[in-house]
Design a protein around this motif. Structure first.
Motif, PDB file in Angstrom:
ATOM      1  N   PHE A  21      30.086  45.563  28.684  1.00 16.53           N
ATOM      2  CA  PHE A  21      31.297  45.917  27.963  1.00 16.53           C
ATOM      3  C   PHE A  21      32.542  45.424  28.693  1.00 16.53           C
ATOM      4  CE2 PHE A  21      28.477  48.891  25.916  1.00 16.53           C
ATOM      5  CZ  PHE A  21      28.969  48.875  24.624  1.00 16.53           C
ATOM      6  N   VAL A  22      33.453  44.890  27.937  1.00  9.88           N
ATOM      7  CA  VAL A  22      34.720  44.427  28.490  1.00  9.88           C
ATOM      8  C   VAL A  22      35.848  44.859  27.580  1.00  9.88           C
ATOM      9  CG1 VAL A  22      35.054  42.394  29.892  1.00  9.88           C
ATOM     10  CG2 VAL A  22      33.706  42.254  27.786  1.00  9.88           C
ATOM     11  N   SER A  23      36.992  45.014  28.175  1.00 12.32           N
ATOM     12  CA  SER A  23      38.157  45.355  27.365  1.00 12.32           C
ATOM     13  C   SER A  23      38.749  44.036  26.906  1.00 12.32           C
ATOM     14  CB  SER A  23      39.181  46.095  28.211  1.00 12.32           C
ATOM     15  OG  SER A  23      39.723  45.238  29.192  1.00 12.32           O
ATOM     16  N   ALA A  24      39.531  44.103  25.869  1.00 16.50           N
ATOM     17  CA  ALA A  24      40.158  42.900  25.336  1.00 16.50           C
ATOM     18  C   ALA A  24      40.973  42.250  26.454  1.00 16.50           C
ATOM     19  CB  ALA A  24      41.063  43.269  24.169  1.00 16.50           C
ATOM     20  N   GLN A  25      41.660  43.061  27.184  1.00 14.76           N
ATOM     21  CA  GLN A  25      42.502  42.576  28.262  1.00 14.76           C
ATOM     22  C   GLN A  25      41.690  41.825  29.311  1.00 14.76           C
ATOM     23  OE1 GLN A  25      45.912  43.587  28.303  1.00 14.76           O
ATOM     24  NE2 GLN A  25      45.909  45.296  26.883  1.00 14.76           N
ATOM     25  N   GLN A  26      40.615  42.440  29.730  1.00 15.68           N
ATOM     26  CA  GLN A  26      39.760  41.803  30.724  1.00 15.68           C
ATOM     27  C   GLN A  26      39.266  40.454  30.226  1.00 15.68           C
ATOM     28  OE1 GLN A  26      36.879  45.114  31.074  1.00 15.68           O
ATOM     29  NE2 GLN A  26      37.191  44.929  33.285  1.00 15.68           N
ATOM     30  N   LEU A  27      38.797  40.475  28.996  1.00 15.78           N
ATOM     31  CA  LEU A  27      38.261  39.255  28.420  1.00 15.78           C
ATOM     32  C   LEU A  27      39.337  38.184  28.365  1.00 15.78           C
ATOM     33  CD1 LEU A  27      35.526  38.464  27.399  1.00 15.78           C
ATOM     34  CD2 LEU A  27      36.360  38.802  25.092  1.00 15.78           C
ATOM     35  N   HIS A  28      40.510  38.600  27.981  1.00 15.34           N
ATOM     36  CA  HIS A  28      41.625  37.661  27.898  1.00 15.34           C
ATOM     37  C   HIS A  28      41.876  37.052  29.268  1.00 15.34           C
ATOM     38  CE1 HIS A  28      46.074  36.824  28.045  1.00 15.34           C
ATOM     39  NE2 HIS A  28      45.670  36.061  27.059  1.00 15.34           N
ATOM     40  N   GLN A  29      41.853  37.897  30.255  1.00 16.00           N
ATOM     41  CA  GLN A  29      42.056  37.449  31.633  1.00 16.00           C
ATOM     42  C   GLN A  29      40.988  36.429  32.014  1.00 16.00           C
ATOM     43  OE1 GLN A  29      44.721  38.393  33.509  1.00 16.00           O
ATOM     44  NE2 GLN A  29      43.933  36.589  34.573  1.00 16.00           N
ATOM     45  N   ALA A  30      39.759  36.788  31.720  1.00 18.98           N
ATOM     46  CA  ALA A  30      38.642  35.913  32.049  1.00 18.98           C
ATOM     47  C   ALA A  30      38.820  34.547  31.413  1.00 18.98           C
ATOM     48  CB  ALA A  30      37.342  36.556  31.565  1.00 18.98           C
ATOM     49  N   LEU A  31      39.283  34.555  30.178  1.00 20.00           N
ATOM     50  CA  LEU A  31      39.474  33.297  29.474  1.00 20.00           C
ATOM     51  C   LEU A  31      40.561  32.477  30.152  1.00 20.00           C
ATOM     52  CD1 LEU A  31      39.119  34.672  25.885  1.00 20.00           C
ATOM     53  CD2 LEU A  31      37.723  32.884  26.915  1.00 20.00           C
ATOM     54  N   GLU A  32      41.593  33.152  30.583  1.00 20.75           N
ATOM     55  CA  GLU A  32      42.679  32.490  31.288  1.00 20.75           C
ATOM     56  C   GLU A  32      42.098  31.782  32.499  1.00 20.75           C
ATOM     57  OE1 GLU A  32      46.622  32.820  31.029  1.00 20.75           O
ATOM     58  OE2 GLU A  32      45.490  32.445  29.178  1.00 20.75           O
ATOM     59  N   ASP A  33      41.341  32.545  33.255  1.00 18.11           N
ATOM     60  CA  ASP A  33      40.733  32.009  34.457  1.00 18.11           C
ATOM     61  C   ASP A  33      39.900  30.774  34.136  1.00 18.11           C
ATOM     62  OD1 ASP A  33      41.873  34.070  35.766  1.00 18.11           O
ATOM     63  OD2 ASP A  33      40.038  35.246  36.034  1.00 18.11           O
ATOM     64  N   ALA A  34      39.190  30.877  33.039  1.00 13.28           N
ATOM     65  CA  ALA A  34      38.328  29.777  32.650  1.00 13.28           C
ATOM     66  C   ALA A  34      39.127  28.596  32.110  1.00 13.28           C
ATOM     67  CB  ALA A  34      37.325  30.258  31.616  1.00 13.28           C
ATOM     68  N   GLY A  35      40.423  28.743  32.109  1.00 16.16           N
ATOM     69  CA  GLY A  35      41.240  27.643  31.632  1.00 16.16           C
ATOM     70  C   GLY A  35      41.542  27.679  30.142  1.00 16.16           C
ATOM     71  N   GLU A  36      40.890  28.574  29.436  1.00 18.97           N
ATOM     72  CA  GLU A  36      41.125  28.677  28.000  1.00 18.97           C
ATOM     73  C   GLU A  36      42.365  29.518  27.752  1.00 18.97           C
ATOM     74  OE1 GLU A  36      39.701  27.221  25.717  1.00 18.97           O
ATOM     75  OE2 GLU A  36      37.580  26.860  26.144  1.00 18.97           O
TER      76      GLU A  36
END
Lengths: 148, 148
Positions: A21-36
């Motif tokens: 489970f991830v929060s929208a925020q976390q996921l958004h962060q992860a995507l940022e990190d991934a360059g997306e």
DNA sequence: CTTTTTGCAAATCATTTGCAACTGA
DNA sequence: TCAGTTGCAAATGATTTGCAAAAAG
């Protein structure tokens, strides 16, 4: 109706990659990190869409909503009947320390029906969440409290 | 440490009067109606205090937190060890239409233990909420959908 | 081209907090 | 007196939404 977009894919991918489970925020962060670079709003929209279509599972922990891919399967062929039923119910066992989540078996739908009947209710949905420590975290915590 | 104030009393009274789960906002509104002009912040503070001390029960429905007086009991004597355990777990049956709430029996602590064991978890808390329509609301809704 | 989707920022919503004024013990 | 309490408004944090620009089919 649903178009395929880079961001939608990225979101689903990230969600799948994360597994738990991830929060929208976390996921958004992860995507940022991934360059997306995807708008936070889009992440929310996508996540909610997934939840509504039943492809994602959600829990509310504290004040946030967490998401996770449901069947981890994915779109199989096609099906003619799509959901009239929005968000499903969940049965989870969540580790309050590491976040590990396990799906658990329903507590006897029988029991559920009995309760509903007894009170004259028509059950629309239900949530059952168990919070605790998984074996690993339990050990860690014991060790920690052992040290001064 | 805890002083007795008009607003605190009013809040508890309103809570008791309402009987069922209410959101801080609703309660605040109710107080306004009753002529008690109490700051929303105070309502929140009081409600949280009650929840922390265990005098009130809380559930999270959608994005809000609902409160209700717990054992209708109150602080017993004094105790040297104060709360390490904040908010308890609940088992409720909530009508999504009128808000009526019924306490229900636990789904077999046995089953719970089994699950925990199987996954090596140590359960700390759990929540079980059933949402649906009570008999009355169900009827009303049927009638409504009947009209065009 | 037409419609869905995105992005961003502004808007909501529920809840919290800073801080000065207040009040009960 | 003096610490706990209140109020209000501003601060938060998560999530949503309006709307024009970008992209998919």
């Amino acid at each position: 109706m649903a178009r395929q977009t880079r961001q939608k894919d990225a979101i689903v991918a990230a969600l799948r990659a994360h597994g738990e489970f991830v929060s929208a925020q976390q996921l958004h962060q992860a995507l940022e990190d991934a360059g997306e670079h995807i708008g936070l709003a889009t992440v929310y929209r996508q996540l909610n869409a997934l939840a509504d279509s039943g492809e994602a599972d959600t829990v509310r922990l504290d004040g946030q909503q967490l998401f996770r891919l449901c069947g981890t399967g994915h779109a199989d062929g096609d099906d003619g009947h799509d959901g009239a039923e929005p968000r499903r119910h969940h049965h989870h066992l969540v580790c309050t320390s590491c976040g590990k989540t396990v799906e658990i078996d329903p507590p006897g739908e029988q029991w559920l029906r009995t309760i509903a009947d007894r009170h004259g209710f028509t059950i629309e949905s239900h949530t059952l969440e168990l919070f605790g420590l998984c074996a690993d975290c339990r050990k860690k915590q014991d060790d920690a409290s052992d040290a001064s």
